[in-house]
Write an enzyme that holds these catalytic residues in place. Structure first.
Site, PDB file in Angstrom:
ATOM      1  N   ASP A  68       0.862  -1.188   0.000  1.00 19.20           N
ATOM      2  CA  ASP A  68       0.000   0.000   0.000  1.00 19.20           C
ATOM      3  C   ASP A  68       0.899   1.239   0.000  1.00 19.20           C
ATOM      4  O   ASP A  68       2.123   1.152   0.129  1.00 19.20           O
ATOM      5  CB  ASP A  68      -0.887  -0.041   1.253  1.00 19.20           C
ATOM      6  N   ASP A 120      -9.449   3.922  -1.488  1.00 15.15           N
ATOM      7  CA  ASP A 120     -10.253   4.304  -0.321  1.00 15.15           C
ATOM      8  C   ASP A 120     -11.635   4.811  -0.722  1.00 15.15           C
ATOM      9  O   ASP A 120     -11.914   6.016  -0.713  1.00 15.15           O
ATOM     10  CB  ASP A 120      -9.515   5.370   0.491  1.00 15.15           C
ATOM     11  N   GLU A 158       2.481   5.123  -3.954  1.00 11.43           N
ATOM     12  CA  GLU A 158       2.434   6.118  -5.043  1.00 11.43           C
ATOM     13  C   GLU A 158       3.760   6.879  -5.248  1.00 11.43           C
ATOM     14  O   GLU A 158       4.046   7.182  -6.421  1.00 11.43           O
ATOM     15  CB  GLU A 158       1.298   7.117  -4.792  1.00 11.43           C
TER      16      GLU A 158
END
Length: 966
Positions: A550, A627, A553
């Site tokens: 996770d 999300d 980015e």
């Protein structure tokens, strides 16, 4: 604090800390737009849009400043090379831009434009920067795995002072007409223009130039160059308190790409909007902003928006009736895409009849090469196959990975995990994987366990293994800065972290607090990362432990746009701006490599989930849409997003079932599980502040309905796994939008709320609207469709209404298909391995049907050596045949022996002929053996089809056989 009364004091402290942190970083209702740039706040985006506006205003008087020097043109061995000259001022001064056009053996064309001075290093960087002088030219190293070999069959067929025409393609059916002045390329298929580069003259390569400091007089505005360009963001740019130093100055690349005659375009994920991409220059129902590709951690993203999200695949398809083409914009920097449609009516009296619509797109990236691949189809399958050959096919995952995953932030102790596991069994709810978010670690230090809450992870993993279940733990790229933490100490000592622009180790803020980030562009960092996952290094993990990546980015809470400064430096001294959109993929690549062989000689297919992705990430694992929120809008948005992933080459995709933020009411919760049963990646997940929502907590009738949805997924796992196999060999999406299956049916081109599952003929439209009791499903042909559950008959062409009370999923079977499934309910997919199969033969007007099944051990790479079964089932002339379509390898015989006792326990024939009403037996023939087996016939009744069932024909799933109904 009553909520936390059962927790130890250190957990109470943690929750107080976390609540404060969430106040800072989690919006109450929706995304904080002020954290993310608009086009007008982004210098290069504003400049390129202004460039387009200037060209549009000039109309036919626009003079594009890019021309090929005719004497520079050379063609050899499938490549055209030339020099494009950019005129940069009224004195005629020019910048040389090397051009290479490669006509690949696959029929794909690659066009690259570089900058000569940057290639040779003949520039000076400001601020004594250590950044590379070249334009970033290593994106292909990460994104491309297919052959880039030019075709020797490509040939120049016409060349004059104005243009060069090259004929190429597998059947020499393609042409590229390269125009010299202004520079442009028209790609034709069978003589008709399909894709045009630089038709509007918007090409823009911001060349290097030295900064000339001019004393600004009081009251003067933005800096303006001698060519009337706005220089205010050339040399530095400030947003959110961070100033980007831009040591190379302005360096964006832009190009317009036109799809003549194409009205529909798809792709360029990730965005929360419809499958069919919208216009972006304003107007009713259109966007004002371009589509943005800049991987970012966007909390509670909004619907129907071109705003950037977590991943970027710069691949677009254009589609019209019976024709599809595509382009890949291979650039890892921040990218924006404008879309407009231009309609030309040939005769005003026709009222639109005979009109032609061109889709005009405009692409621009902050840095890097101008690097474009063109795919000329002609079918959607052709385009995605060519793209997948180039960037890699989707991973064939372990079979458990396509079953159901149970997750939340967070399961708080190892006993909590074991309790959930026991209760799922108690309520007879199947699942395969339970997940641990960040709280399992010791103070957010990855590769550790909290000794108080996860005191015995081995026992936890062993309990899961008893029913062939798995554990997934989260590992993010931010490494906590804390004395005595060996991982961060080793990373610093070995110089494996991302660096600031001055060469020092970059420090930012994420879940652990102050952190460094591993630089997985560095081969040595990958090697080190691999070592951390060995069982003796990451203690407490077992062979049934897998990984979730996770925040890759990368997410940096105190960084510009919640990510890393663009002038940070990666391995090879490439600036972060050059590689941003690839960053997440390099991290997943390192984790994938780590999971291949955690113990010497024990090679297994990895499973890694990623939030950030780029072209090529499909080779490495699964993604999810991030999300989302527990509301009906987000439920409805998931399918268009997942379908878009599929047609963009990354079909192993899903959304958080139930919604990550918030607490779904029970109807929404139930409908979401029914929808999730059709996500290729199927995971329930929830935020730490949401109420517990394991399926058994919902209460009846909801728990029972959810369980039935889960059992539907498990029973159809053979069909799902076959679809995954197909995707892994030809790139075909796992769930397929209407236009992909029926490319000639214009009524269905924009449908994105219904879809086909693989090649099964299953047509699904899960309910995504509150209070719905029925849905309308569009039928694309005049074939018969049957309700999956009760065999109610629906006929096309057009829309049909399907009842959908809360307990029912709208799911139809298209006649002409054979669907493999396993009907015995089990606790996990692993426990189904030796179960027999049911074949559902769906007959229609022709009285024939076909289907296929692919099966292997669902775990290893032995299938690459022939250890698999691949069968085609055919029903015609009252006979059902099983045929082998696999390719034998060295492990084929061994694998077939292990599967010898796995057979077919039932054959269900939907739409059975009325002439069978008196039949009581059929003959099952395998090899020299013929067995008479019972047949049950059920007559048609009140709009429900007749059906028949053959019980226990005693034929092996891996053998050739025939069931004779004559």
């Amino acid at each position: 604090m009553e909520l936390f009364s059962f927790l130890p004091s250190r957990w109470v402290a943690f929750m107080v800390y976390l609540s404060a942190l969430l106040c800072l970083f989690t919006p109450a209702v929706t995304v904080k737009h002020e954290l993310f740039k608009t086009c007008d706040q982004t210098g290069f985006c504003r400049r390129n849009r202004a460039h387009a506006d200037k060209a549009a205003a000039a109309g036919s008087h626009w003079e594009a400043p890019y021309q090929i020097s005719p004497e520079s043109i050379g063609f050899s061995n499938g490549q055209l090379q030339a020099s494009v000259h950019k005129t940069i001022n009224t004195n005629g001064e020019k910048v040389r831009l090397p051009l290479t056009i490669s006509f690949l053996e696959s029929g794909t064309t690659r066009i690259t434009v570089d900058e000569e001075k940057r290639q040779t290093g003949d520039i000076e960087l400001r601020h004594n920067s250590a950044a590379r002088k070249e334009r970033y030219n290593e994106a292909e190293k990460w994104a491309i795995v297919g052959s880039l070999q030019p075709s020797k069959a490509a040939e120049v067929v016409v060349q004059d002072v104005e243009s060069t025409t090259v004929r190429y393609g597998p059947k020499q059916e393609f042409e590229a007409v390269v125009t010299n002045s202004p520079f442009g390329i028209e790609f034709r298929r069978d003589g008709v223009a399909q894709v045009i580069l630089n038709e509007r003259g918007l090409m823009n390569v911001e060349h290097w130039r030295p900064k000339v400091d001019v004393e600004k007089k009081e009251g003067e505005g933005a800096e303006v160059s001698e060519t009337d360009e706005d220089e205010s963001t050339w040399w530095d740019e400030t947003f959110g308190g961070n100033t980007d130093s831009k040591p190379r100055g302005p360096e964006s690349v832009g190009l317009d790409i036109t799809f003549p005659g194409y009205e529909h375009v798809f792709g360029i994920p990730e965005h929360a909007g419809p499958l069919a991409l919208k216009d972006t220059r304003g107007g009713d129902g259109k966007y004002q902003e371009p589509y943005r590709l800049y991987n970012a951690d966007v909390f509670e993203y909004i619907m129907d928006s071109p705003m950037t999200l977590y991943g970027a695949i710069p691949f677009m398809q254009a589609h019209k009736k019976n024709s599809t083409v595509g382009v890949l914009w291979l650039n890892a920097a921040e990218t924006w895409i404008d879309i407009i449609r231009s309609k030309e009516t040939h005769n005003p009296l026709t009222l639109g009849i005979g009109s032609k619509t061109d889709t005009q797109t405009h692409w621009f990236s902050e840095s890097g090469l101008l690097d474009v691949f063109v795919f000329l189809g002609p079918t959607p399958s052709d385009v995605i196959k060519s793209y997948s050959e180039l960037t890699g096919y989707t991973q064939l995952p372990q079979e458990f990975a396509i079953a159901y995953h149970q997750c939340r932030w967070n399961y708080i102790t190892d006993e909590d995990v074991k309790d959930v596991d026991r209760k799922m069994d108690k309520y007879k709810i199947p699942y395969d994987v339970i997940w641990l978010d960040i709280e399992y670690t010791d103070g957010k230090k990855y590769f550790t366990w909290d000794s108080h809450t996860f005191a015995d992870p081995i026992a936890m993993g062993e309990q899961l293994d008893q029913h062939d279940r798995k554990l997934v733990t989260i590992i993010d790229p931010h490494i906590k800065i804390e004395g005595g933490y060996q991982v961060v100490d080793d990373m610093k000592k070995k110089d494996l972290a991302v660096r600031n622009k001055d060469g020092s180790i970059y420090e930012g803020w994420c879940w652990p607090g102050s952190s460094h980030w591993i630089d997985t562009f560095n081969p040595l960092a990958i090697k080190w990362w691999v070592s951390l996952f060995k069982y003796d290094a990451f203690k407490g993990t077992l062979p049934n432990t897998f990984i979730w990546n996770d925040m890759n980015e990368p997410s940096v809470f105190n960084g510009p746009e919640t990510t890393m400064p663009k002038d940070n430096l990666h391995h090879g001294n490439w600036e972060h701006r050059d590689v941003h959109n690839i960053n997440g993929m390099t991290f997943v690549n390192a984790t994938y490599e780590a999971l291949l062989e955690r113990k010497k000689g024990e090679v297994r297919r990895p499973f890694v989930l990623t939030r950030s992705f780029y072209s090529g990430s499909q080779r490495l694992g699964a993604m999810w849409t991030g999300d989302n929120q527990a509301n009906w809008d987000h439920l409805a948005a998931a399918f268009p997003m997942i379908l878009n992933q599929g047609i963009s080459g990354f079909p192993f995709a899903g959304a958080d079932v139930g919604g990550f933020f918030g607490n779904p009411e029970k109807d929404l919760f139930t409908r979401w599980y029914q929808a999730g049963a059709f996500y290729p990646f199927f995971r329930g997940h929830a935020h730490i502040e949401s109420r517990r929502r394991e399926p058994y907590l919902a209460g009846e009738p909801y728990t029972g309905i959810v369980t039935q949805a889960l059992r539907l997924r498990y029973s159809l796992l053979p069909a799902w796994y076959t679809a995954f196999h197909e995707a892994s060999v030809n790139g075909t999406p796992i769930i397929r939008p209407h236009y992909f299956v029926y490319p000639g049916d214009e009524n269905g081109f924009t449908l994105d709320d219904q879809f086909f599952v693989g090649s099964t003929g299953l047509l699904a439209k899960p309910v995504v609207t509150e209070g719905a009791e029925s849905v309308e499903i569009y039928l694309p042909d005049d074939e018969i469709y049957y309700d999956y559950f009760d065999y109610a008959v629906h006929t096309g062409n057009g829309r049909t209404r399907v009842p959908a009370p809360l307990e029912k999923i709208p799911l139809l079977m298209q006649a002409g298909h054979i669907i493999p499934r396993k009907d015995r309910p089990r606790r996990s997919s692993g426990l189904m391995r030796w179960d027999p199969y049911t074949l559902v033969v769906v007959l229609g007007k022709s009285g024939s049907a076909v289907g296929e099944l692919y099966v292997d051990d669902g775990e290893t790479f032995d299938y690459q050596s022939g250890a698999y079964i691949h069968r085609v089932f055919e029903f015609s002339s009252d006979s059902l045949l099983s045929k082998d379509v696999g390719t034998k390898g060295k492990l084929t015989s061994k694998y077939l022996k292990t599967m010898k006792k796995v057979g077919v326990e039932r054959v269900i024939i939907v739409g059975a002929p009325a002439s069978w009403a008196s039949k009581t037996h059929v003959n099952a023939i395998e090899g020299s053996s013929t067995l008479e087996v019972p047949l049950e016939f059920h007559e048609a009744d009140g709009g429900h089809a007749a059906w028949a069932c053959v019980k226990n024909p005693k034929v092996a799933i891996g053998a050739d056989w025939k069931i004779d109904f004559s």
